[in-house]
Design an enzyme around this catalytic site. Sequence first.
Site, PDB file in Angstrom:
ATOM      1  N   VAL A  25     -25.907  10.593  -4.388  1.00 28.07           N
ATOM      2  CA  VAL A  25     -26.897  10.162  -5.396  1.00 28.07           C
ATOM      3  C   VAL A  25     -26.503   8.773  -5.913  1.00 28.07           C
ATOM      4  O   VAL A  25     -27.355   7.877  -6.023  1.00 28.07           O
ATOM      5  CB  VAL A  25     -26.987  11.178  -6.571  1.00 28.07           C
ATOM      6  CG1 VAL A  25     -27.867  10.632  -7.694  1.00 28.07           C
ATOM      7  CG2 VAL A  25     -27.515  12.523  -6.084  1.00 28.07           C
ATOM      8  N   GLY A 104     -26.689  25.527  -9.916  1.00 26.70           N
ATOM      9  CA  GLY A 104     -27.392  26.729  -9.465  1.00 26.70           C
ATOM     10  C   GLY A 104     -28.565  27.081 -10.364  1.00 26.70           C
ATOM     11  O   GLY A 104     -29.172  26.208 -10.998  1.00 26.70           O
ATOM     12  N   ASP A 130     -23.312  31.054  -4.372  1.00 27.66           N
ATOM     13  CA  ASP A 130     -24.066  32.315  -4.252  1.00 27.66           C
ATOM     14  C   ASP A 130     -25.229  32.243  -3.259  1.00 27.66           C
ATOM     15  O   ASP A 130     -25.726  33.278  -2.818  1.00 27.66           O
ATOM     16  CB  ASP A 130     -24.628  32.738  -5.617  1.00 27.66           C
ATOM     17  CG  ASP A 130     -23.538  32.937  -6.662  1.00 27.66           C
ATOM     18  OD1 ASP A 130     -22.384  33.140  -6.271  1.00 27.66           O
ATOM     19  OD2 ASP A 130     -23.863  32.873  -7.859  1.00 27.66           O
ATOM     20  N   ARG A 157      -7.121  41.722   7.579  1.00 27.39           N
ATOM     21  CA  ARG A 157      -7.259  42.602   8.751  1.00 27.39           C
ATOM     22  C   ARG A 157      -5.886  42.840   9.409  1.00 27.39           C
ATOM     23  O   ARG A 157      -5.579  43.943   9.849  1.00 27.39           O
ATOM     24  CB  ARG A 157      -8.251  41.990   9.743  1.00 27.39           C
ATOM     25  CG  ARG A 157      -8.422  42.755  11.024  1.00 27.39           C
ATOM     26  CD  ARG A 157      -9.182  44.060  10.873  1.00 27.39           C
ATOM     27  NE  ARG A 157     -10.627  43.891  10.873  1.00 27.39           N
ATOM     28  CZ  ARG A 157     -11.480  44.918  10.780  1.00 27.39           C
ATOM     29  NH1 ARG A 157     -11.039  46.165  10.676  1.00 27.39           N
ATOM     30  NH2 ARG A 157     -12.774  44.696  10.778  1.00 27.39           N
ATOM     31  N   SER A 218      -8.113  50.878  11.316  1.00 29.02           N
ATOM     32  CA  SER A 218      -8.249  50.324   9.970  1.00 29.02           C
ATOM     33  C   SER A 218      -9.735  50.070   9.737  1.00 29.02           C
ATOM     34  O   SER A 218     -10.513  50.071  10.692  1.00 29.02           O
ATOM     35  CB  SER A 218      -7.494  49.003   9.868  1.00 29.02           C
ATOM     36  OG  SER A 218      -8.063  48.056  10.755  1.00 29.02           O
TER      37      SER A 218
HETATM   38  O1  F6P Z   1     -22.468  31.491  -9.726  1.00 29.54           O
HETATM   39  C1  F6P Z   1     -21.280  31.226  -9.078  1.00 29.54           C
HETATM   40  C2  F6P Z   1     -20.252  32.246  -9.423  1.00 29.54           C
HETATM   41  O2  F6P Z   1     -19.063  31.930  -8.730  1.00 29.54           O
HETATM   42  C3  F6P Z   1     -20.640  33.707  -9.207  1.00 29.54           C
HETATM   43  O3  F6P Z   1     -20.513  34.096  -7.871  1.00 29.54           O
HETATM   44  C4  F6P Z   1     -19.703  34.405 -10.166  1.00 29.54           C
HETATM   45  O4  F6P Z   1     -20.270  35.633 -10.582  1.00 29.54           O
HETATM   46  C5  F6P Z   1     -19.608  33.460 -11.306  1.00 29.54           C
HETATM   47  O5  F6P Z   1     -19.938  32.181 -10.813  1.00 29.54           O
HETATM   48  C6  F6P Z   1     -18.254  33.403 -11.980  1.00 29.54           C
HETATM   49  O6  F6P Z   1     -18.361  32.593 -13.095  1.00 29.54           O
HETATM   50  P1  F6P Z   1     -17.144  32.013 -13.917  1.00 29.54           P
HETATM   51  O7  F6P Z   1     -16.499  30.944 -13.095  1.00 29.54           O
HETATM   52  O8  F6P Z   1     -17.761  31.479 -15.141  1.00 29.54           O
HETATM   53  O9  F6P Z   1     -16.208  33.147 -14.139  1.00 29.54           O
END
Ligand code: F6P
Length: 324
Positions: A25, A104, A130, A157, A218
């Site tokens: 950017v 996000g 996510d 594993r 396993s």
């Molecule tokens: O949204 C990204 C994420 O890593 C999620 O997967 C997770 O639930 C959350 O953030 C964890 O948040 P924090 O870093 O605030 O504990």
Amino acid sequence: MKAKTIGILTSGGDAPGMNAAVRAVTRASITAGYKVKAIYHGYQGLINGEIEEFTNESVSGIISRGGTILRTARCMDFLTVEGRKKAYEKFKEAGIDALVCIGGNGTLTGAMTFADEYDIQCIGIPATVDNDINGTDETIGYDTTLNTIMECVDKIRDTAASHERIFFIEVMGRDAGWLAQSSAIASGAEAAIVPESATNVDQLAQYIEKGIRKSKNSSIVIVSESPECGAMHYAERVKKEYPQFDVRVSILGHMQRGGSPSARDRILASVLGAVAVEAIKEGQHNIMVGMSNGEPVYVPFAKAIQVQAKNGAPMLKLVETLSN
Ligand code: F6P
């Protein structure tokens, strides 16, 4: 005529590749004749006026770095009318004309509200491990985190096979099963438990026995994080109902979000950063830039934040088929 000034911030959970997006950017803006103002600590930094002008040099050497040099925050104040009013005052004071928000779901929702309230040109760039943003094939950070999880599962594993154990490995994803489902496929796990689909303990026992029968001796089950139904929960239930299994739990935690971004995330971030600046040039308002079938697209914020619309477990059946 005064050059347009573009503000840039990262907000919410950090994701590998955010720095590559900041770099893109910044450099695409300066090339287009714009000024760049970096805002630290996301929306909180905007409210506090933590703003600094960026040059091409400001973003040197950051493409390979995980995290975000702009720092980040989950800002409660920005959820309030008063908080956004303060942010707008600082925005005007800094002479910013358009804002690029990298993050996000929460970040894009904040950008949408701010843009609507103050008629500001806001452009979003999807960055979250996510991968739960609607309208884009992938989000920045997802690929790197997926690879990190895969490497961890490969290591687990080894010890699982040596001790003939069953491992429940908990991964991130918030309400989406992308990381669990895809890491299960990539690491050859016996099952993935994701928020999008119900799993009962008998079903689980079947998957586990399958792993054991396959002479692997396993089993690995990848579980999406959940306050009530995480890896611990399933491990306890399996232990109770199937005491013959030697069960262990591994919660990967925040190490999943760190590390140098993969080539794929660096490229995605670079492309989307440049596309965001194009969108500003075109006078686009209140959209997220994304990739759909490999092509850049503009997605209205209202559509992008419909996280449920992006099914996080489209290949769950494949995990089952391939673990046969
Ligand atoms: O949204 C990204 C994420 O890593 C999620 O997967 C997770 O639930 C959350 O953030 C964890 O948040 P924090 O870093 O605030 O504990």
